[in-house]
Design an enzyme around this catalytic site. Structure first.
Site, PDB file in Angstrom:
ATOM      1  N   GLU A  50       0.873  -1.167   0.000  1.00  0.00           N
ATOM      2  CA  GLU A  50       0.000   0.000   0.000  1.00  0.00           C
ATOM      3  C   GLU A  50       0.912   1.220   0.000  1.00  0.00           C
ATOM      4  O   GLU A  50       1.650   1.448   0.962  1.00  0.00           O
ATOM      5  CB  GLU A  50      -0.938   0.060   1.201  1.00  0.00           C
ATOM      6  CG  GLU A  50      -1.922   1.228   1.041  1.00  0.00           C
ATOM      7  CD  GLU A  50      -2.631   1.655   2.321  1.00  0.00           C
ATOM      8  OE1 GLU A  50      -3.356   2.665   2.247  1.00  0.00           O
ATOM      9  OE2 GLU A  50      -2.444   1.020   3.377  1.00  0.00           O
ATOM     10  N   ASP A  75       5.304   4.701   3.290  1.00  0.00           N
ATOM     11  CA  ASP A  75       5.057   6.134   3.432  1.00  0.00           C
ATOM     12  C   ASP A  75       6.345   6.769   3.934  1.00  0.00           C
ATOM     13  O   ASP A  75       7.227   6.067   4.434  1.00  0.00           O
ATOM     14  CB  ASP A  75       3.900   6.400   4.409  1.00  0.00           C
ATOM     15  CG  ASP A  75       3.176   7.710   4.130  1.00  0.00           C
ATOM     16  OD1 ASP A  75       3.839   8.771   4.156  1.00  0.00           O
ATOM     17  OD2 ASP A  75       1.961   7.692   3.885  1.00  0.00           O
ATOM     18  N   ASP A 124      -1.735  12.181  -2.261  1.00  0.00           N
ATOM     19  CA  ASP A 124      -1.785  13.628  -2.480  1.00  0.00           C
ATOM     20  C   ASP A 124      -2.087  13.881  -3.960  1.00  0.00           C
ATOM     21  O   ASP A 124      -1.384  13.381  -4.841  1.00  0.00           O
ATOM     22  CB  ASP A 124      -0.427  14.230  -2.120  1.00  0.00           C
ATOM     23  CG  ASP A 124      -0.447  15.751  -2.067  1.00  0.00           C
ATOM     24  OD1 ASP A 124      -1.198  16.365  -2.842  1.00  0.00           O
ATOM     25  OD2 ASP A 124       0.298  16.316  -1.246  1.00  0.00           O
TER      26      ASP A 124
END
Length: 230
Positions: A50, A75, A124
């Protein structure tokens, strides 16, 4: 930066289920590229990423529902990863890891054909035209995914941004990708879909604001992608 964030940054560096880009900055440290199955998960189960995982809501829920697969949330924001990584440790989810890196360095941490599928949930949108090359569904990133994703592996993309969704459809078409599913409005077209209706913190906020949540599922072409943004 608040004290809470600082504490989370420190703690996440000590979590056994989290790998940090700073872990591999000396010559003695070997990046996990090519070693995820043998050394990290210690099994041959399929591996799903992910990207821009945030707090890891999707990563965790997918892992709970699929104990026969491995999941890696990626991330760069350590204080967000902290929540998902901490929850995975509390629940004893052995099929979950988190990786704090910049996504455009993905192929430094995963080898060819090492990844089976990719989820990208609410990245984003980078609405400014000058920032469009930062969008995770743009050709720059599709080329990176080609270096790690098995042929035929699915990329599943969710967004609340109409602009980003339109851009993504154009990008995958121009890049020669095969589109498997397009859902313009998940909660009208697929309200009972167990996977598509997993809700992140951001998604709940988006729904309260009345935004449309869209989804596209596609796979990458065999041939190298040559198309670029102009």
């Amino acid at each position: 930066m608040s004290k809470g964030k600082l504490e989370k940054f420190k703690e996440v560096t000590e979590f056994l289920n989290t790998l940090e880009l700073t872990d591999f900055q000396d010559e003695k440290s070997q990046k996990p590229k090519g070693r995820w199955h043998s050394d990290i998960f210690e099994n041959d189960n399929p591996m799903v990423l992910e990207l821009a995982c945030g707090k890891g809501t999707y990563t965790l829920e997918l892992a709970r529902r699929n104990p026969d697969k491995n999941f890696v949330g990626v991330d760069i924001k350590g204080h967000r990863i902290w929540k998902g990584a901490n929850k995975a440790l509390e629940e004893g989810l052995d099929n979950v890891r988190f990786l704090r890196i910049y996504i455009d360095h993905l192929d430094e941490y995963f080898g060819p054909d090492e990844v089976d599928d990719i989820w990208i949930t609410f990245p984003d949108p980078y609405p400014r035209y000058s920032d469009r090359n930062k969008r995770l569904s743009g050709p720059k990133f599709l080329k990176i995914y080609q270096r790690v994703l098995k042929q035929g592996g699915a990329i599943r993309f969710k967004t609340d941004s109409d602009e980003l969704f339109a851009f993504t459809k154009e990008s995958v078409e121009q890049s020669g990708c095969k589109i498997h599913e397009v859902v313009e409005e998940i909660y009208q077209e697929r309200p009972d879909d167990e996977l598509l209706t997993i809700q992140t913190h951001f998604e709940k906020d988006h729904l309260e604001e009345g935004r449309t949540i869209s989804f596209i599922n596609f796979s990458l072409p065999v041939a190298p992608i040559t198309w670029d943004l102009k």
